[in-house]
Design an enzyme around this catalytic site. Structure first.
Site, PDB file in Angstrom:
ATOM      1  N   SER A   1     -20.039  -5.069  -5.384  1.00  0.00           N
ATOM      2  CA  SER A   1     -18.983  -5.321  -4.415  1.00  0.00           C
ATOM      3  C   SER A   1     -19.163  -6.702  -3.816  1.00  0.00           C
ATOM      4  O   SER A   1     -20.272  -7.054  -3.406  1.00  0.00           O
ATOM      5  CB  SER A   1     -19.042  -4.250  -3.318  1.00  0.00           C
ATOM      6  N   SER A   2     -18.086  -7.497  -3.736  1.00  0.00           N
ATOM      7  CA  SER A   2     -18.209  -8.825  -3.129  1.00  0.00           C
ATOM      8  C   SER A   2     -18.525  -8.715  -1.639  1.00  0.00           C
ATOM      9  O   SER A   2     -19.213  -9.560  -1.083  1.00  0.00           O
ATOM     10  CB  SER A   2     -16.934  -9.635  -3.355  1.00  0.00           C
TER      11      SER A   2
ATOM     12  N   ARG B   1       0.845  -1.185   0.000  1.00  0.00           N
ATOM     13  CA  ARG B   1       0.000   0.000   0.000  1.00  0.00           C
ATOM     14  C   ARG B   1       0.882   1.237   0.000  1.00  0.00           C
ATOM     15  O   ARG B   1       1.874   1.305   0.708  1.00  0.00           O
ATOM     16  CB  ARG B   1      -0.912   0.014   1.221  1.00  0.00           C
TER      17      ARG B   1
ATOM     18  N   LYS C   1      -4.291   6.893   1.706  1.00  0.00           N
ATOM     19  CA  LYS C   1      -3.945   5.808   0.806  1.00  0.00           C
ATOM     20  C   LYS C   1      -4.136   6.278  -0.633  1.00  0.00           C
ATOM     21  O   LYS C   1      -5.167   6.842  -0.979  1.00  0.00           O
ATOM     22  CB  LYS C   1      -4.845   4.605   1.079  1.00  0.00           C
ATOM     23  N   LYS C   2      -3.127   6.056  -1.476  1.00  0.00           N
ATOM     24  CA  LYS C   2      -3.234   6.399  -2.889  1.00  0.00           C
ATOM     25  C   LYS C   2      -4.119   5.367  -3.565  1.00  0.00           C
ATOM     26  O   LYS C   2      -3.865   4.171  -3.486  1.00  0.00           O
ATOM     27  CB  LYS C   2      -1.868   6.421  -3.564  1.00  0.00           C
TER      28      LYS C   2
ATOM     29  N   GLY D   1     -11.928   0.173  -8.780  1.00  0.00           N
ATOM     30  CA  GLY D   1     -10.763   0.909  -8.306  1.00  0.00           C
ATOM     31  C   GLY D   1     -10.071   0.178  -7.176  1.00  0.00           C
ATOM     32  O   GLY D   1     -10.602  -0.768  -6.611  1.00  0.00           O
TER      33      GLY D   1
ATOM     34  N   GLU E   1      -9.463  -6.454 -13.750  1.00  0.00           N
ATOM     35  CA  GLU E   1      -9.532  -7.434 -12.669  1.00  0.00           C
ATOM     36  C   GLU E   1     -10.943  -7.552 -12.093  1.00  0.00           C
ATOM     37  O   GLU E   1     -11.400  -8.645 -11.779  1.00  0.00           O
ATOM     38  CB  GLU E   1      -8.558  -7.064 -11.548  1.00  0.00           C
ATOM     39  N   GLU E   2     -11.630  -6.442 -11.929  1.00  0.00           N
ATOM     40  CA  GLU E   2     -12.934  -6.457 -11.264  1.00  0.00           C
ATOM     41  C   GLU E   2     -14.104  -6.694 -12.211  1.00  0.00           C
ATOM     42  O   GLU E   2     -15.123  -7.237 -11.803  1.00  0.00           O
ATOM     43  CB  GLU E   2     -13.146  -5.151 -10.498  1.00  0.00           C
TER      44      GLU E   2
END
Length: 81
Positions: A39-40, A10, A18-19, A50, A69-70
């Site tokens: 959202s899972s 991170r 957090k970026k 994101g 990925e999502e």
């Protein structure tokens, strides 16, 4: 600033935030359709794809990676990214 956690790194800005990078995905400028994913952790909610940025990763690269990925969508960046 970086924090290492199992399976991820991170990164944080100077103020300690957090970026993250997210991507608002449009099918086309003419159609104006927007891609949202569920959202899972909260399957009854919609989110924009994101995640936190990896070390040495640019925001645009993070956004493109996370959409794939999502949501399984390969896209390209447009505008100021």
């Amino acid at each position: 600033v970086m924090k290492f956690k199992p399976y991820q790194t991170r990164t944080y800005d100077r103020e300690g935030f957090k970026k993250r990078a997210v991507c608002l995905c449009f099918r086309s400028e003419q159609e104006g359709e927007v891609l949202l994913v569920s959202s899972s952790g909260y399957p009854d909610q919609w989110i924009v794809p994101g995640e936190g940025m990896e070390l040495e990763e640019e925001p645009g690269g993070t956004a493109v990676r996370e959409v794939y990925e999502e949501a399984g969508i390969k896209g390209k960046l447009a505008g100021d990214c």
